[in-house]
Design a protein around this motif. Structure first.
Motif, PDB file in Angstrom:
ATOM      1  N   PHE A 126      -8.627  12.035   6.716  1.00  0.00           N
ATOM      2  CA  PHE A 126      -7.761  11.055   6.068  1.00  0.00           C
ATOM      3  C   PHE A 126      -6.936  11.746   4.995  1.00  0.00           C
ATOM      4  O   PHE A 126      -7.487  12.478   4.147  1.00  0.00           O
ATOM      5  CB  PHE A 126      -8.581   9.932   5.443  1.00  0.00           C
ATOM      6  CG  PHE A 126      -9.423   9.175   6.434  1.00  0.00           C
ATOM      7  CD1 PHE A 126      -8.844   8.271   7.307  1.00  0.00           C
ATOM      8  CD2 PHE A 126     -10.784   9.381   6.503  1.00  0.00           C
ATOM      9  CE1 PHE A 126      -9.619   7.576   8.236  1.00  0.00           C
ATOM     10  CE2 PHE A 126     -11.564   8.700   7.412  1.00  0.00           C
ATOM     11  CZ  PHE A 126     -10.978   7.793   8.285  1.00  0.00           C
ATOM     12  N   ARG A 127      -5.647  11.507   5.024  1.00  0.00           N
ATOM     13  CA  ARG A 127      -4.733  12.063   4.022  1.00  0.00           C
ATOM     14  C   ARG A 127      -4.105  10.930   3.236  1.00  0.00           C
ATOM     15  O   ARG A 127      -3.706   9.919   3.798  1.00  0.00           O
ATOM     16  CB  ARG A 127      -3.657  12.918   4.705  1.00  0.00           C
ATOM     17  CG  ARG A 127      -4.208  14.217   5.285  1.00  0.00           C
ATOM     18  CD  ARG A 127      -3.209  14.955   6.149  1.00  0.00           C
ATOM     19  NE  ARG A 127      -3.740  16.239   6.566  1.00  0.00           N
ATOM     20  CZ  ARG A 127      -4.605  16.399   7.573  1.00  0.00           C
ATOM     21  NH1 ARG A 127      -5.014  15.347   8.258  1.00  0.00           N
ATOM     22  NH2 ARG A 127      -5.055  17.593   7.884  1.00  0.00           N
ATOM     23  N   ARG A 128      -4.043  11.126   1.933  1.00  0.00           N
ATOM     24  CA  ARG A 128      -3.445  10.122   1.055  1.00  0.00           C
ATOM     25  C   ARG A 128      -2.720  10.825  -0.088  1.00  0.00           C
ATOM     26  O   ARG A 128      -3.116  11.919  -0.507  1.00  0.00           O
ATOM     27  CB  ARG A 128      -4.521   9.199   0.465  1.00  0.00           C
ATOM     28  CG  ARG A 128      -5.238   8.317   1.467  1.00  0.00           C
ATOM     29  CD  ARG A 128      -4.324   7.263   2.062  1.00  0.00           C
ATOM     30  NE  ARG A 128      -5.050   6.355   2.952  1.00  0.00           N
ATOM     31  CZ  ARG A 128      -5.228   6.541   4.245  1.00  0.00           C
ATOM     32  NH1 ARG A 128      -4.746   7.631   4.829  1.00  0.00           N
ATOM     33  NH2 ARG A 128      -5.865   5.654   4.979  1.00  0.00           N
ATOM     34  N   ASP A 142       4.163  11.685  -3.874  1.00  0.00           N
ATOM     35  CA  ASP A 142       4.328  11.062  -2.564  1.00  0.00           C
ATOM     36  C   ASP A 142       3.788  11.930  -1.430  1.00  0.00           C
ATOM     37  O   ASP A 142       3.643  11.459  -0.300  1.00  0.00           O
ATOM     38  CB  ASP A 142       5.813  10.762  -2.307  1.00  0.00           C
ATOM     39  CG  ASP A 142       6.331   9.679  -3.241  1.00  0.00           C
ATOM     40  OD1 ASP A 142       5.517   8.882  -3.710  1.00  0.00           O
ATOM     41  OD2 ASP A 142       7.547   9.650  -3.505  1.00  0.00           O
ATOM     42  N   ARG A 143       3.484  13.187  -1.718  1.00  0.00           N
ATOM     43  CA  ARG A 143       2.989  14.092  -0.687  1.00  0.00           C
ATOM     44  C   ARG A 143       1.521  13.808  -0.402  1.00  0.00           C
ATOM     45  O   ARG A 143       0.689  13.788  -1.293  1.00  0.00           O
ATOM     46  CB  ARG A 143       3.164  15.548  -1.134  1.00  0.00           C
ATOM     47  CG  ARG A 143       2.785  16.573  -0.068  1.00  0.00           C
ATOM     48  CD  ARG A 143       3.137  17.973  -0.550  1.00  0.00           C
ATOM     49  NE  ARG A 143       2.367  18.333  -1.718  1.00  0.00           N
ATOM     50  CZ  ARG A 143       1.146  18.891  -1.676  1.00  0.00           C
ATOM     51  NH1 ARG A 143       0.578  19.126  -0.506  1.00  0.00           N
ATOM     52  NH2 ARG A 143       0.516  19.212  -2.772  1.00  0.00           N
ATOM     53  N   PRO A 171       0.811  -1.229   0.000  1.00  0.00           N
ATOM     54  CA  PRO A 171       0.000   0.000   0.000  1.00  0.00           C
ATOM     55  C   PRO A 171       0.840   1.273   0.000  1.00  0.00           C
ATOM     56  O   PRO A 171       1.657   1.482   0.900  1.00  0.00           O
ATOM     57  CB  PRO A 171      -0.812  -0.123   1.296  1.00  0.00           C
ATOM     58  CG  PRO A 171      -0.844  -1.577   1.599  1.00  0.00           C
ATOM     59  CD  PRO A 171       0.461  -2.120   1.118  1.00  0.00           C
ATOM     60  N   TYR A 172       0.652   2.075  -1.020  1.00  0.00           N
ATOM     61  CA  TYR A 172       1.250   3.406  -1.134  1.00  0.00           C
ATOM     62  C   TYR A 172       2.782   3.382  -1.101  1.00  0.00           C
ATOM     63  O   TYR A 172       3.417   4.371  -0.744  1.00  0.00           O
ATOM     64  CB  TYR A 172       0.713   4.333  -0.039  1.00  0.00           C
ATOM     65  CG  TYR A 172      -0.777   4.504  -0.098  1.00  0.00           C
ATOM     66  CD1 TYR A 172      -1.366   5.374  -1.025  1.00  0.00           C
ATOM     67  CD2 TYR A 172      -1.613   3.783   0.740  1.00  0.00           C
ATOM     68  CE1 TYR A 172      -2.749   5.513  -1.097  1.00  0.00           C
ATOM     69  CE2 TYR A 172      -2.993   3.914   0.672  1.00  0.00           C
ATOM     70  CZ  TYR A 172      -3.552   4.786  -0.247  1.00  0.00           C
ATOM     71  OH  TYR A 172      -4.918   4.927  -0.320  1.00  0.00           O
ATOM     72  N   LYS A 173       3.365   2.262  -1.507  1.00  0.00           N
ATOM     73  CA  LYS A 173       4.821   2.169  -1.606  1.00  0.00           C
ATOM     74  C   LYS A 173       5.176   1.682  -3.000  1.00  0.00           C
ATOM     75  O   LYS A 173       4.860   0.555  -3.375  1.00  0.00           O
ATOM     76  CB  LYS A 173       5.386   1.218  -0.540  1.00  0.00           C
ATOM     77  CG  LYS A 173       5.192   1.711   0.882  1.00  0.00           C
ATOM     78  CD  LYS A 173       5.745   0.726   1.899  1.00  0.00           C
ATOM     79  CE  LYS A 173       5.503   1.222   3.320  1.00  0.00           C
ATOM     80  NZ  LYS A 173       5.974   0.244   4.335  1.00  0.00           N
ATOM     81  N   ALA A 174       5.802   2.558  -3.774  1.00  0.00           N
ATOM     82  CA  ALA A 174       6.132   2.220  -5.154  1.00  0.00           C
ATOM     83  C   ALA A 174       7.276   1.216  -5.183  1.00  0.00           C
ATOM     84  O   ALA A 174       8.321   1.432  -4.579  1.00  0.00           O
ATOM     85  CB  ALA A 174       6.502   3.479  -5.934  1.00  0.00           C
ATOM     86  N   GLY A 234      -0.847   6.667 -11.106  1.00  0.00           N
ATOM     87  CA  GLY A 234      -1.034   5.239 -10.922  1.00  0.00           C
ATOM     88  C   GLY A 234      -1.480   4.868  -9.526  1.00  0.00           C
ATOM     89  O   GLY A 234      -1.690   3.693  -9.223  1.00  0.00           O
ATOM     90  N   LEU A 235      -1.650   5.850  -8.646  1.00  0.00           N
ATOM     91  CA  LEU A 235      -2.121   5.606  -7.282  1.00  0.00           C
ATOM     92  C   LEU A 235      -3.614   5.271  -7.292  1.00  0.00           C
ATOM     93  O   LEU A 235      -4.315   5.571  -8.270  1.00  0.00           O
ATOM     94  CB  LEU A 235      -1.862   6.834  -6.421  1.00  0.00           C
ATOM     95  CG  LEU A 235      -0.407   7.065  -6.004  1.00  0.00           C
ATOM     96  CD1 LEU A 235      -0.170   8.523  -5.636  1.00  0.00           C
ATOM     97  CD2 LEU A 235      -0.046   6.156  -4.837  1.00  0.00           C
TER      98      LEU A 235
END
Length: 678
Positions: A617-619, A624-625, A287-290, A357-358
């Motif tokens: 919630f922040r995404r 990456d920010r 999750p959220y790690k390229a 791509g997120l």
């Protein structure tokens, strides 16, 4: 001399699901200058893809663009690329929806521009070999996909041909690593492409079929805007219009995929495994790690959905509504309107953020939920509808869920925490239970459970205060365990579940019997908490429900819910945008959606304490920010627990759902019927 064909393609991926103001901006900044450039330079060719959203906007506001495109296609200067009307994720669709979306866009291109496509592009290059049959039956001869789908050992500069059940389809790999650089000269760009071709195919061998190569490049609107202002575009123009090519351009010709199909002497037979664009697949492992994918086969959209459960839940809802429509044999007008809303919800934009791509953010998912909600409402009106509570594996996890299809709402009850994980009001709105969970890397705090409706926490008194302020606290036991079914009465619409755990420092065994009684207007949840230890059990029992943000018209993410309480017989209004708590005396709580005007009334059988807390919630979206993407209003009833060994405690919380009176859906349906009548 080796023949090298360069095919330039304009991708429509980035415009899937885009709002009208975004489409208008792209038209003025990119597409209008491109069409002007092509009209002024008749020998410059390219392939162009469009979404249904684009064509609808151009037909309404820019008919001159469609006329110009019609002229360019007649001059064989622009080759049209097909695809799904709403740019869907094709591997996730049933075959009927795949064909229908393809044919809908084909019909739109033929009616607005005057020519049908013979090739197509895929949203995010999301490919599956089963698509060959569908594409072939819809008249498609080729497809372009990102080269990352292919084994690194395979050549990426020769067109491939793949087959399925005796039907074939040509495949053009897209090599976006060879796109022109902003300050690169045209000669340097072409020489870089030729060097890449030579490194893949080796030295030229005159007369061999391998002396024909194809490089396909795909531009998104931003890349295209830069290209039109770059030296490479000037070189592109001069190379096509001048007889005096530079040495770097010897043997190079700009073409389109369909033309190339007729000129090539050989296609490489290959199996193209299921996969997707590398920009998306790099987010599909953690999750959220390229991470780069170095496996033998590419990662697929299903891998992606397994990593991001909130996007997967949207897929599960989409499949459910699709089955409802397929099995509907009632009013054809309403069924057609429902299918149209389903297709709208299938846009890839609701699953993946183009460019980065997120995973798609909450606002895009809620837009799709709204469309699916409208589709189900229309299906219910199209055929004889009966309320039902059924048990089956709704989310394909090997365990049965409980699907409550009631007159006023649709809900899904999971055995994980025995919580409501999906809740839609049939009148209007999104999925009220589509809550995120906090992650420490973005929100400073991690939730160790999935937020939903009727989630229980059994906490020690020292942990209750941090909980009510949204801070990390104990495990809560029941919010993290999987309940077991004790009884399911489909006729009486009752669901009885049991959860067991160990509480506190003494690890006292406790049992929670949780019984749902489902009604047309809502549900009632009974709790029987039993102390199975030889010691007295003391603590605080919280019953939590979470209202997700479903409307995102405001960029500031203002709280869309209003709350009214009755405390000790007195009515109190609560600001849901700030933390609130009261130690007891609460007998009634009314939560109102200020946007869609739906109302939720909670009534405990005994006065309770109550707390409410907005949770942000922040995404990451495009980088990456992390950015603020959604908000949940978390409410909870609580009672102090003091249970002797072998004894139990009983509580009940009722939920009454009151939809808004105004039925906007009927107006939409009448408009659809009137349009069909004309």
């Amino acid at each position: 001399m080796r023949e090298l064909f360069l095919c330039l393609e304009i991708s429509a991926d980035f415009l899937a699901g885009a709002r009208q103001d975004t489409l208008e901006k792209h038209y003025q900044d990119v597409y209008k200058p491109l069409l002007t450039f092509l009209y002024q330079h008749p020998k410059c060719v390219c392939a162009m893809g469009f979404t249904g959203f684009q064509l609808a906007l151009y037909a309404k506001k820019h008919p001159e663009a469609l006329e110009l495109l019609g002229e360019l296609t007649k001059r064989n200067q622009v080759e049209l690329l097909g695809g799904g009307y709403y740019a869907p994720v094709f591997p996730l669709l049933f075959p009927a929806d795949r064909s229908a979306q393809l044919e809908k866009l084909t019909a739109a291109l033929r009616s607005t521009i005057g020519k049908r496509p013979r090739g197509m592009q895929l949203f995010g290059s999301m490919w599956d070999s089963s698509l060959v049959t569908t594409m072939h039956s819809c008249g498609m001869e080729y497809v372009t996909v990102d080269a990352s789908l292919l084994d690194a050992a395979k050549t990426h500069v020769l067109p491939l041909i793949t087959s399925d059940q005796g039907r074939t389809l040509k495949v053009f790999p897209v090599l976006n690593r060879l796109l022109p650089l902003p300050s690169e000269s045209g000669e340097a760009w072409i020489q870089r492409i030729k060097n890449s071709v030579s490194s893949e195919l080796g030295p030229e061998s005159s007369g061999a079929a391998e002396d024909q190569a194809v490089v396909c490049l795909s531009f998104d609107p931003e890349q295209l805007a830069l290209f039109l202002e770059s030296p490479c575009c000037t070189f592109f123009q001069e190379m096509n219009e001048s007889d005096a090519f530079s040495c770097a351009a010897d043997g190079v010709a700009f073409s389109t995929p369909q033309r190339v199909c007729r000129l090539l002497r050989r296609f490489v037979t290959a199996y193209v495994p299921a996969g997707m664009d590398g920009t998306i697949s790099r987010w599909a492992q953690s999750p959220y790690k390229a991470q780069e994918d170095h496996g033998r086969f590419p990662l697929t959209i299903h891998d992606f959905l397994n990593v991001y459960p909130h996007n997967r839940r949207l897929y599960e809802r989409m499949v459910y509504v699709s089955m409802l429509i397929t099995n509907c044999h009632g009013d054809r007008i309403r069924k057609a309107a429902a299918r149209e809303k389903l297709w709208e919800a299938q846009s890839g934009f609701a699953y993946v953020t183009p460019g980065s791509g997120l995973p798609a953010v909450a606002s895009d998912r809620q837009q799709a939920y709204r469309a699916l909600n409208e589709a189900e409402r229309l299906v219910r009106e199209a055929a004889e509808y009966k309320e039902a509570v059924t048990s089956y594996d709704y989310n394909a996890d090997g365990l049965n869920e409980y699907v409550c299809s009631m007159e006023k709402y649709h809900a899904v009850l999971s055995v994980q925490a025995a919580a409501i994980t999906e809740l839609e009001i049939m009148h209007a709105g999104g999925n009220y239970a589509a809550n995120l969970s906090r992650r420490a890397e973005f929100d400073a705090v991690s939730d160790r459970y999935t937020r939903g409706f009727f989630v229980e926490h059994l906490l020690e008194e020292s942990e209750s205060e941090p909980y009510m302020h949204g801070k990390p606290c104990g495990a809560g036991i029941f919010s993290q365990i999987r309940f077991a079914e004790r009884k399911f009465d489909q006729k009486r619409r009752e669901i009885h579940l049991e959860g067991r755990g160990e509480y506190g420092q003494l690890q006292q065994p406790v049992r929670l019997l949780k019984s749902y009684a489902i009604t047309s207007d809502g549900m009632s949840v009974q709790y029987i908490l039993k102390n199975e230890s030889p010691f007295k059990l003391t603590g605080v029992l919280f019953v939590e429900s979470n209202f997700s943000q479903t409307e995102f018209a405001s960029a500031t993410h203002e709280v869309q819910y209003e709350a009214e309480l009755i405390i000790g017989g007195e009515k109190t209004t609560v600001d849901c945008g700030a933390p609130f708590r009261t130690g007891g005396g609460v007998s009634y709580v009314q939560i109102t959606d200020s946007v869609d005007k739906n109302t939720f009334v909670f009534a405990p059988n005994e006065d309770a304490g109550f707390c409410a807390l907005p949770v942000d919630f922040r995404r990451p979206i495009c980088s990456d920010r992390a950015e603020l993407t959604s908000q949940t209003v978390c409410i909870a009833f609580f009672w102090k627990v003091d249970i002797d060994p072998g004894r139990d405690l009983e509580k009940t919380v009722g939920l009454n759902i009151i939809p808004a009176k105004k039925d906007r859906g009927k107006k939409k349906l009448r408009a659809v019927a009137a349009a069909d009548g004309k």
